[in-house]
Write a protein that holds these residues in place. Structure first.
Motif, PDB file in Angstrom:
ATOM      1  N   ILE A 291      37.407  34.657  36.279  1.00  0.00           N
ATOM      2  CA  ILE A 291      36.228  33.847  35.976  1.00  0.00           C
ATOM      3  C   ILE A 291      36.617  32.396  35.718  1.00  0.00           C
ATOM      4  CG2 ILE A 291      36.021  33.984  33.461  1.00  0.00           C
ATOM      5  CD1 ILE A 291      33.215  34.740  35.958  1.00  0.00           C
ATOM      6  N   THR A 292      37.837  32.169  35.201  1.00  0.00           N
ATOM      7  CA  THR A 292      38.333  30.806  35.004  1.00  0.00           C
ATOM      8  C   THR A 292      38.487  30.103  36.345  1.00  0.00           C
ATOM      9  OG1 THR A 292      39.499  31.400  32.962  1.00  0.00           O
ATOM     10  CG2 THR A 292      40.227  29.406  34.089  1.00  0.00           C
ATOM     11  N   ALA A 293      38.939  30.835  37.349  1.00  0.00           N
ATOM     12  CA  ALA A 293      39.100  30.252  38.678  1.00  0.00           C
ATOM     13  C   ALA A 293      37.762  29.847  39.293  1.00  0.00           C
ATOM     14  CB  ALA A 293      39.799  31.252  39.605  1.00  0.00           C
ATOM     15  N   VAL A 294      36.666  30.446  38.806  1.00  0.00           N
ATOM     16  CA  VAL A 294      35.340  30.180  39.365  1.00  0.00           C
ATOM     17  C   VAL A 294      34.619  29.066  38.618  1.00  0.00           C
ATOM     18  CG1 VAL A 294      33.058  31.161  39.857  1.00  0.00           C
ATOM     19  CG2 VAL A 294      35.121  32.522  40.227  1.00  0.00           C
ATOM     20  N   ILE A 295      34.541  29.179  37.291  1.00  0.00           N
ATOM     21  CA  ILE A 295      33.732  28.221  36.528  1.00  0.00           C
ATOM     22  C   ILE A 295      34.527  27.449  35.477  1.00  0.00           C
ATOM     23  CG2 ILE A 295      31.587  29.469  36.911  1.00  0.00           C
ATOM     24  CD1 ILE A 295      31.819  30.715  34.204  1.00  0.00           C
ATOM     25  N   GLY A 296      35.850  27.591  35.509  1.00  0.00           N
ATOM     26  CA  GLY A 296      36.669  26.785  34.624  1.00  0.00           C
ATOM     27  C   GLY A 296      37.028  27.460  33.307  1.00  0.00           C
ATOM     28  N   PRO A 297      37.815  26.772  32.470  1.00  0.00           N
ATOM     29  CA  PRO A 297      38.321  27.337  31.220  1.00  0.00           C
ATOM     30  C   PRO A 297      37.234  27.823  30.262  1.00  0.00           C
ATOM     31  CG  PRO A 297      39.468  25.306  31.762  1.00  0.00           C
ATOM     32  CD  PRO A 297      38.318  25.411  32.714  1.00  0.00           C
ATOM     33  N   ILE A 298      36.084  27.137  30.233  1.00  0.00           N
ATOM     34  CA  ILE A 298      35.018  27.559  29.318  1.00  0.00           C
ATOM     35  C   ILE A 298      34.547  28.966  29.670  1.00  0.00           C
ATOM     36  CG2 ILE A 298      32.643  27.128  28.590  1.00  0.00           C
ATOM     37  CD1 ILE A 298      33.165  24.168  28.828  1.00  0.00           C
ATOM     38  N   GLY A 299      34.384  29.227  30.967  1.00  0.00           N
ATOM     39  CA  GLY A 299      33.974  30.560  31.401  1.00  0.00           C
ATOM     40  C   GLY A 299      34.989  31.612  31.008  1.00  0.00           C
ATOM     41  N   GLY A 300      36.281  31.264  31.137  1.00  0.00           N
ATOM     42  CA  GLY A 300      37.327  32.196  30.745  1.00  0.00           C
ATOM     43  C   GLY A 300      37.281  32.521  29.271  1.00  0.00           C
ATOM     44  N   LYS A 301      37.043  31.508  28.451  1.00  0.00           N
ATOM     45  CA  LYS A 301      36.988  31.736  27.009  1.00  0.00           C
ATOM     46  C   LYS A 301      35.753  32.561  26.615  1.00  0.00           C
ATOM     47  CE  LYS A 301      39.754  27.743  25.587  1.00  0.00           C
ATOM     48  NZ  LYS A 301      40.868  28.596  25.162  1.00  0.00           N
ATOM     49  N   LEU A 302      34.628  32.300  27.292  1.00  0.00           N
ATOM     50  CA  LEU A 302      33.428  33.097  27.008  1.00  0.00           C
ATOM     51  C   LEU A 302      33.660  34.566  27.360  1.00  0.00           C
ATOM     52  CD1 LEU A 302      30.568  30.738  28.267  1.00  0.00           C
ATOM     53  CD2 LEU A 302      31.060  31.390  25.899  1.00  0.00           C
ATOM     54  N   LEU A 303      34.309  34.815  28.483  1.00  0.00           N
ATOM     55  CA  LEU A 303      34.584  36.194  28.878  1.00  0.00           C
ATOM     56  C   LEU A 303      35.584  36.837  27.934  1.00  0.00           C
ATOM     57  CD1 LEU A 303      33.928  38.380  30.911  1.00  0.00           C
ATOM     58  CD2 LEU A 303      35.887  37.623  32.257  1.00  0.00           C
ATOM     59  N   ALA A 304      36.573  36.065  27.495  1.00  0.00           N
ATOM     60  CA  ALA A 304      37.542  36.595  26.534  1.00  0.00           C
ATOM     61  C   ALA A 304      36.856  36.968  25.224  1.00  0.00           C
ATOM     62  CB  ALA A 304      38.643  35.566  26.279  1.00  0.00           C
ATOM     63  N   ALA A 305      35.875  36.142  24.802  1.00  0.00           N
ATOM     64  CA  ALA A 305      35.126  36.453  23.585  1.00  0.00           C
ATOM     65  C   ALA A 305      34.317  37.735  23.764  1.00  0.00           C
ATOM     66  CB  ALA A 305      34.199  35.291  23.228  1.00  0.00           C
ATOM     67  N   LEU A 306      33.699  37.885  24.955  1.00  0.00           N
ATOM     68  CA  LEU A 306      32.975  39.119  25.254  1.00  0.00           C
ATOM     69  C   LEU A 306      33.927  40.311  25.219  1.00  0.00           C
ATOM     70  CD1 LEU A 306      30.479  40.681  26.307  1.00  0.00           C
ATOM     71  CD2 LEU A 306      31.257  40.139  28.626  1.00  0.00           C
ATOM     72  N   GLY A 307      35.116  40.100  25.763  1.00  0.00           N
ATOM     73  CA  GLY A 307      36.109  41.159  25.754  1.00  0.00           C
ATOM     74  C   GLY A 307      36.483  41.588  24.348  1.00  0.00           C
ATOM     75  N   LEU A 308      36.619  40.640  23.458  1.00  0.00           N
ATOM     76  CA  LEU A 308      36.971  40.960  22.073  1.00  0.00           C
ATOM     77  C   LEU A 308      35.869  41.786  21.405  1.00  0.00           C
ATOM     78  CD1 LEU A 308      38.538  37.549  20.952  1.00  0.00           C
ATOM     79  CD2 LEU A 308      39.727  39.659  21.540  1.00  0.00           C
ATOM     80  N   ILE A 309      34.607  41.397  21.629  1.00  0.00           N
ATOM     81  CA  ILE A 309      33.486  42.158  21.063  1.00  0.00           C
ATOM     82  C   ILE A 309      33.471  43.573  21.640  1.00  0.00           C
ATOM     83  CG2 ILE A 309      30.964  42.329  20.961  1.00  0.00           C
ATOM     84  CD1 ILE A 309      30.893  39.246  21.068  1.00  0.00           C
TER      85      ILE A 309
END
Length: 469
Positions: A291-309
């Motif tokens: 997802i970082t490759a698609v929409i940048g670092p912010i997208g990666g961090k949002l997905l990582a946060a979702l992953g943690l939840i």
């Protein structure tokens, strides 16, 4: 007591929460190593069909034999004469293997949590050497990962000790969040999918000896990994004794399976189009990197946060499952009597303490190796520990069909006989595929056979109980 309070939605959340845990985050990388895109897709198709048959078996048995609760392994004792030594031994050994497999399951979830936490705290992947004795080298990232994993484990333990309803609601909230989040990931990935990233559809793969694997061999190799994605489909069945309505067990199992299939297959295949095969195989966090490759670092961090939840919820579900299995088996007289003890909230206190203590020991695997290596080791051993109980449940269902017990029509017996037969064949196939590697086979055997050391304790002080509630 709060045992009979779990409704359809909580049971479904337990199924989805336990299935869509660590696998959805790490499997895209593991599968890309094991098989070509064609092999991965075929493995998903075979696994999806096989697990659907198993889910139907579990749902049927839960309704036909509601007194036998606690997981698919419990049916092992029913394959022998009631009250016999063979019945108790089979029940104990299958429960042992399944229980240890469950513990390995939540360890895999917890280590994946640490992997995604490293997105926010890169120090968790630091290679700085803190201790080097010549025999053991301790790196800063590994030690910190171990500490984080331990805190998550015992924090979850404290939540579970406070009662099933509270833990179940937290798991439901986390599961609902992950389903919505992963649905958004699929939508984004559909628009960003790059066919060129997949590479040759029938790309060659080699084994450890450098030999080229055929497409069938690739499917066999990927089958163990894809099955890991579906481990937990029996979660509603394990909590049958706490279900509000027995019919909800079957409904929750099927609903949870269908939701998980959509998420797993969609994300696994679409991730192949977000990263090149080389990037995918080298990734510690394939979904975040994609997802970082698609929409940048912010997208990666949002997905990582979702992953943690998501992983927090999965940890709760897996810890509950791991404690419930020996708890229910002990009540049926086929596991150590001390595991049947409860606290004032109706929770299996002894089982929780011992299960989590064993999990703490397994977490030591994060100290001396990478998170991805620990994950791969754990899922292969744990998956094989699950396959034997899955096969046992299928064989017991076939026994009921053969004798006609609980059935009223011939048509019903024929239909369910076909389902049970396919479920048994699928379980045998993955057992054979998974044990083709000698090391994996031997470790799996050691895992299950080690329980024999504790079997004599089942008879200690004459506390062996009857074989029914």
């Amino acid at each position: 007591m709060t045992r009979h309070k779990l409704g359809f939605w909580i049971l479904t959340a337990l199924v989805v929460g336990n299935m869509v845990g660590s696998g959805i985050f790490m499997l895209p990388r593991s599968l890309s190593e094991a098989a070509s895109p064609a092999g991965v897709i075929l493995a998903w198709l075979a696994t999806g069909l096989g697990v659907l048959m198993l889910a139907l078996v579990f749902g049927s048995l839960a309704v036909r034999k509601p007194e036998l609760s606690g997981g698919p392994q419990i049916y092992a004792k029913e394959l022998f004469r009631e009250g016999s030594h063979g019945s108790r031994l089979a029940g104990f050994m299958s429960t042992w293997g399944y229980w240890v497999g469950n513990i390995a399951g939540f360890v895999a979830v917890i280590t994946t949590f640490a992997s995604y936490l490293s997105t926010f705290f890169p120090v968790l992947t630091s290679d700085k050497v803190w201790v080097d004795t010549g025999i053991l080298t301790l790196k800063a990232g590994n030690v910190l990962t171990f500490i984080v994993c331990s805190l998550l484990l015992w924090g979850t333990h404290a939540i579970c000790m406070k009662g099933m309803n509270g833990a179940g609601r937290l798991n439901f909230i986390a599961t609902a969040t992950k389903v919505v989040g992963f649905a958004l990931f699929i939508i984004i990935a559909l628009f960003a999918f790059q066919k060129s990233n997949i590479g040759p559809f029938l790309a060659p793969r080699t084994n450890d000896s450098g030999e080229t694997l055929s497409l069938l061999s690739q499917v066999n190799a990927a089958a163990v990994g894809t099955l890991w994605a579906f481990i937990g489909v029996e979660s509603a069945m394990v909590f049958a004794a706490r279900a509000r309505r027995k019919q909800d067990i079957r409904r929750a199992t099927i609903a949870g399976l269908l939701i998980s299939i959509v998420l797993y297959v969609g994300i696994s295949i679409l991730t192949m189009g977000l990263l090149t095969q080389h990037q995918l195989m080298a990734s510690q966090n394939p979904l975040v990197d994609g997802i970082t490759a698609v929409i940048g670092p912010i997208g990666g961090k949002l997905l990582a946060a979702l992953g943690l939840i998501s992983l927090l919820g999965s940890t709760i579900g897996w810890v509950l499952l791991s404690a419930e299995v020996p708890f229910q088996a002990a009540k049926l007289g086929v596991f150590l009597p001390s595991f049947s003890k409860e606290n004032g909230k109706g929770m299996p206190k002894t089982s929780l303490w011992i299960s989590n203590a064993v999990g703490q020991v397994l977490l030591l695997s994060t100290i001396s190796g990478s998170i991805s290596a620990a994950f791969d080791f754990i899922i292969y051993i744990a998956t094989l520990a699950y396959l034997v109980p899955y096969l046992i449940a299928s064989l017991y269902h076939i026994k009921l069909i053969w004798t006609g017990e609980t059935f009223t029509t011939r048509k019903e017996r024929v239909t369910e006989g076909m389902i049970a037969g396919l479920a048994a064949l699928y379980s045998l196939w993955v057992i054979i595929a998974g044990t083709a590697d000698l090391k994996t086979f031997l470790l799996g055997i050691v895992l299950i056979v080690s329980g024999i050391l504790f079997y004599p304790l089942l008879f200690k002080k004459g506390k062996v109980r009857g074989t029914s509630n």
